[in-house]
Scaffold this motif. Structure first.
Motif, PDB file in Angstrom:
ATOM      1  N   PRO A 129       5.778 -45.472 -50.524  1.00 38.44           N
ATOM      2  CA  PRO A 129       6.692 -45.321 -51.637  1.00 38.44           C
ATOM      3  C   PRO A 129       7.920 -44.537 -51.238  1.00 38.44           C
ATOM      4  CG  PRO A 129       4.704 -43.980 -51.954  1.00 38.44           C
ATOM      5  CD  PRO A 129       4.534 -44.753 -50.690  1.00 38.44           C
ATOM      6  N   SER A 130       9.027 -44.844 -51.883  1.00 37.54           N
ATOM      7  CA  SER A 130      10.242 -44.062 -51.691  1.00 37.54           C
ATOM      8  C   SER A 130      11.012 -44.050 -52.990  1.00 37.54           C
ATOM      9  CB  SER A 130      11.104 -44.634 -50.566  1.00 37.54           C
ATOM     10  OG  SER A 130      11.795 -45.764 -51.007  1.00 37.54           O
ATOM     11  N   ALA A 131      11.959 -43.144 -53.087  1.00 39.77           N
ATOM     12  CA  ALA A 131      12.725 -43.000 -54.312  1.00 39.77           C
ATOM     13  C   ALA A 131      13.498 -44.274 -54.631  1.00 39.77           C
ATOM     14  CB  ALA A 131      13.686 -41.822 -54.189  1.00 39.77           C
ATOM     15  N   GLY A 132      13.799 -45.070 -53.615  1.00 45.92           N
ATOM     16  CA  GLY A 132      14.557 -46.290 -53.826  1.00 45.92           C
ATOM     17  C   GLY A 132      13.721 -47.446 -54.350  1.00 45.92           C
ATOM     18  N   GLU A 133      12.435 -47.268 -54.532  1.00 40.75           N
ATOM     19  CA  GLU A 133      11.547 -48.335 -54.988  1.00 40.75           C
ATOM     20  C   GLU A 133      11.070 -48.058 -56.407  1.00 40.75           C
ATOM     21  OE1 GLU A 133       8.334 -48.671 -52.245  1.00 40.75           O
ATOM     22  OE2 GLU A 133       9.627 -49.127 -50.567  1.00 40.75           O
ATOM     23  N   GLY A 134      11.995 -48.116 -57.368  1.00 41.50           N
ATOM     24  CA  GLY A 134      11.615 -47.902 -58.746  1.00 41.50           C
ATOM     25  C   GLY A 134      11.169 -46.480 -58.993  1.00 41.50           C
ATOM     26  N   ASN A 135      10.071 -46.335 -59.731  1.00 46.64           N
ATOM     27  CA  ASN A 135       9.597 -45.003 -60.091  1.00 46.64           C
ATOM     28  C   ASN A 135       8.380 -44.583 -59.297  1.00 46.64           C
ATOM     29  OD1 ASN A 135      11.590 -44.645 -62.038  1.00 46.64           O
ATOM     30  ND2 ASN A 135      10.396 -45.738 -63.573  1.00 46.64           N
ATOM     31  N   LYS A 136       8.125 -45.214 -58.168  1.00 42.84           N
ATOM     32  CA  LYS A 136       6.972 -44.855 -57.351  1.00 42.84           C
ATOM     33  C   LYS A 136       7.162 -43.468 -56.769  1.00 42.84           C
ATOM     34  CE  LYS A 136       5.891 -49.581 -56.051  1.00 42.84           C
ATOM     35  NZ  LYS A 136       5.762 -50.518 -54.959  1.00 42.84           N
ATOM     36  N   LEU A 137       6.099 -42.712 -56.718  1.00 47.85           N
ATOM     37  CA  LEU A 137       6.140 -41.368 -56.165  1.00 47.85           C
ATOM     38  C   LEU A 137       5.614 -41.356 -54.745  1.00 47.85           C
ATOM     39  CD1 LEU A 137       4.661 -39.254 -59.093  1.00 47.85           C
ATOM     40  CD2 LEU A 137       7.045 -39.510 -58.482  1.00 47.85           C
ATOM     41  N   ALA A 138       6.203 -40.516 -53.945  1.00 53.17           N
ATOM     42  CA  ALA A 138       5.655 -40.225 -52.624  1.00 53.17           C
ATOM     43  C   ALA A 138       5.096 -38.820 -52.691  1.00 53.17           C
ATOM     44  CB  ALA A 138       6.737 -40.315 -51.553  1.00 53.17           C
ATOM     45  N   LYS A 139       3.951 -38.624 -52.088  1.00 51.68           N
ATOM     46  CA  LYS A 139       3.341 -37.305 -52.011  1.00 51.68           C
ATOM     47  C   LYS A 139       3.870 -36.622 -50.761  1.00 51.68           C
ATOM     48  CE  LYS A 139      -1.100 -37.302 -52.928  1.00 51.68           C
ATOM     49  NZ  LYS A 139      -2.515 -37.690 -53.005  1.00 51.68           N
ATOM     50  N   ILE A 140       4.505 -35.470 -50.954  1.00 50.83           N
ATOM     51  CA  ILE A 140       5.155 -34.783 -49.840  1.00 50.83           C
ATOM     52  C   ILE A 140       4.620 -33.364 -49.742  1.00 50.83           C
ATOM     53  CG2 ILE A 140       7.334 -34.020 -48.844  1.00 50.83           C
ATOM     54  CD1 ILE A 140       8.667 -36.378 -50.314  1.00 50.83           C
ATOM     55  N   LEU A 141       4.018 -33.050 -48.602  1.00 52.92           N
ATOM     56  CA  LEU A 141       3.499 -31.713 -48.339  1.00 52.92           C
ATOM     57  C   LEU A 141       4.596 -30.890 -47.662  1.00 52.92           C
ATOM     58  CD1 LEU A 141       0.975 -29.838 -48.369  1.00 52.92           C
ATOM     59  CD2 LEU A 141       0.568 -30.608 -46.016  1.00 52.92           C
ATOM     60  N   ILE A 142       4.849 -29.699 -48.219  1.00 47.87           N
ATOM     61  CA  ILE A 142       5.847 -28.786 -47.670  1.00 47.87           C
ATOM     62  C   ILE A 142       5.113 -27.576 -47.106  1.00 47.87           C
ATOM     63  CG2 ILE A 142       7.823 -27.322 -48.204  1.00 47.87           C
ATOM     64  CD1 ILE A 142       8.190 -29.258 -50.689  1.00 47.87           C
ATOM     65  N   VAL A 143       5.342 -27.279 -45.834  1.00 50.22           N
ATOM     66  CA  VAL A 143       4.768 -26.093 -45.207  1.00 50.22           C
ATOM     67  C   VAL A 143       5.928 -25.148 -44.941  1.00 50.22           C
ATOM     68  CG1 VAL A 143       3.318 -25.189 -43.360  1.00 50.22           C
ATOM     69  CG2 VAL A 143       3.006 -27.559 -44.144  1.00 50.22           C
ATOM     70  N   GLU A 144       6.003 -24.094 -45.745  1.00 51.49           N
ATOM     71  CA  GLU A 144       7.149 -23.189 -45.726  1.00 51.49           C
ATOM     72  C   GLU A 144       6.703 -21.837 -46.256  1.00 51.49           C
ATOM     73  OE1 GLU A 144      10.255 -21.393 -45.243  1.00 51.49           O
ATOM     74  OE2 GLU A 144      10.963 -23.463 -45.131  1.00 51.49           O
ATOM     75  N   ASP A 145       7.145 -20.757 -45.602  1.00 51.92           N
ATOM     76  CA  ASP A 145       6.735 -19.421 -46.036  1.00 51.92           C
ATOM     77  C   ASP A 145       7.786 -18.707 -46.881  1.00 51.92           C
ATOM     78  OD1 ASP A 145       8.373 -19.202 -43.767  1.00 51.92           O
ATOM     79  OD2 ASP A 145       7.484 -17.300 -43.171  1.00 51.92           O
ATOM     80  N   ASN A 146       8.948 -19.306 -47.065  1.00 50.60           N
ATOM     81  CA  ASN A 146      10.019 -18.693 -47.843  1.00 50.60           C
ATOM     82  C   ASN A 146      10.033 -19.279 -49.253  1.00 50.60           C
ATOM     83  OD1 ASN A 146      12.897 -18.790 -48.951  1.00 50.60           O
ATOM     84  ND2 ASN A 146      13.098 -17.282 -47.304  1.00 50.60           N
ATOM     85  N   ALA A 147       9.848 -18.421 -50.266  1.00 52.93           N
ATOM     86  CA  ALA A 147       9.738 -18.872 -51.656  1.00 52.93           C
ATOM     87  C   ALA A 147      10.994 -19.598 -52.139  1.00 52.93           C
ATOM     88  CB  ALA A 147       9.423 -17.691 -52.572  1.00 52.93           C
ATOM     89  N   LEU A 148      12.174 -19.137 -51.734  1.00 49.15           N
ATOM     90  CA  LEU A 148      13.403 -19.806 -52.169  1.00 49.15           C
ATOM     91  C   LEU A 148      13.519 -21.208 -51.576  1.00 49.15           C
ATOM     92  CD1 LEU A 148      15.974 -16.860 -52.031  1.00 49.15           C
ATOM     93  CD2 LEU A 148      14.979 -17.942 -54.058  1.00 49.15           C
ATOM     94  N   ASN A 149      13.158 -21.355 -50.309  1.00 52.34           N
ATOM     95  CA  ASN A 149      13.181 -22.684 -49.686  1.00 52.34           C
ATOM     96  C   ASN A 149      12.160 -23.605 -50.326  1.00 52.34           C
ATOM     97  OD1 ASN A 149      15.266 -22.085 -47.905  1.00 52.34           O
ATOM     98  ND2 ASN A 149      13.876 -21.405 -46.308  1.00 52.34           N
ATOM     99  N   ILE A 150      10.985 -23.075 -50.645  1.00 55.70           N
ATOM    100  CA  ILE A 150       9.963 -23.888 -51.317  1.00 55.70           C
ATOM    101  C   ILE A 150      10.503 -24.414 -52.635  1.00 55.70           C
ATOM    102  CG2 ILE A 150       7.728 -23.807 -52.508  1.00 55.70           C
ATOM    103  CD1 ILE A 150       6.820 -21.824 -50.299  1.00 55.70           C
TER     104      ILE A 150
END
Length: 162
Positions: A2-23
């Motif tokens: 899925p991608s944002a360009g394919e209608g309303n399908k969602l992609a599940k994206i894991l973010i590994v980040e230790d900075n709260a503002l970046n998260i």
């Protein structure tokens, strides 16, 4: 994939980040583009979180305490359940040769901080479009996300910095 360009399908994206503002920034941007972000602040828990969440894409900081982003990328590439998941690396501490090391570890894309919102979103879309067909050696169009012809710069329309 899925991608944002394919209608309303969602992609599940894991973010590994230790900075709260970046998260918050990454999660807000991804959610605004129709994706489902999940953040992990402790890199020691990233592999387990990825197994539980089954992401379509992983975005990881490189400068992480405990398990570095480079080590995490290599661990994911060695894990049969995660080996084909595209990985986008982000870092504020870019030095000469870092991009090559990041790609050699197995990330398909590299974006330096502060991120360009437009470039970040384009790179996410490219990685999701490539999906599991992306070569884990890092050779894909998204690998060149930091090159000058990849979109508008900060002083150009649509090139805002975050």
């Amino acid at each position: 994939m899925p991608s944002a360009g394919e209608g309303n399908k969602l992609a599940k994206i894991l973010i590994v980040e230790d900075n709260a503002l970046n998260i918050k920034l990454f999660c807000d941007l991804l959610a605004a583009h129709g994706h489902e972000p999940q953040a992990v602040t402790d890199s020691r828990q990233a592999i387990e979180a990825a197994h539980d969440f089954s992401p379509d894409l992983v975005i990881t900081d490189i400068q992480l305490p405990h398990v570095t982003g480079l080590d995490l990328i290599q661990l994911m590439r060695a894990d049969r359940r995660l080996a084909s998941v595209p990985i986008m690396a982000v870092t504020a501490y870019a030095a000469q040769g870092d991009e090559e090391r990041i790609r050699a570890a197995g990330a398909q894309a590299y974006v330096s901080k502060p991120i360009s919102v437009v470039k970040f979103a384009q790179t996410v879309d490219e990685l999701l479009a490539a999906g599991s067909d992306t070569d884990p050696t890092g050779e894909s169009p998204a690998s060149w996300a930091n090159e000058g012809d990849g979109g508008p710069g900060p002083s150009e329309p649509g090139g805002e910095e975050a």
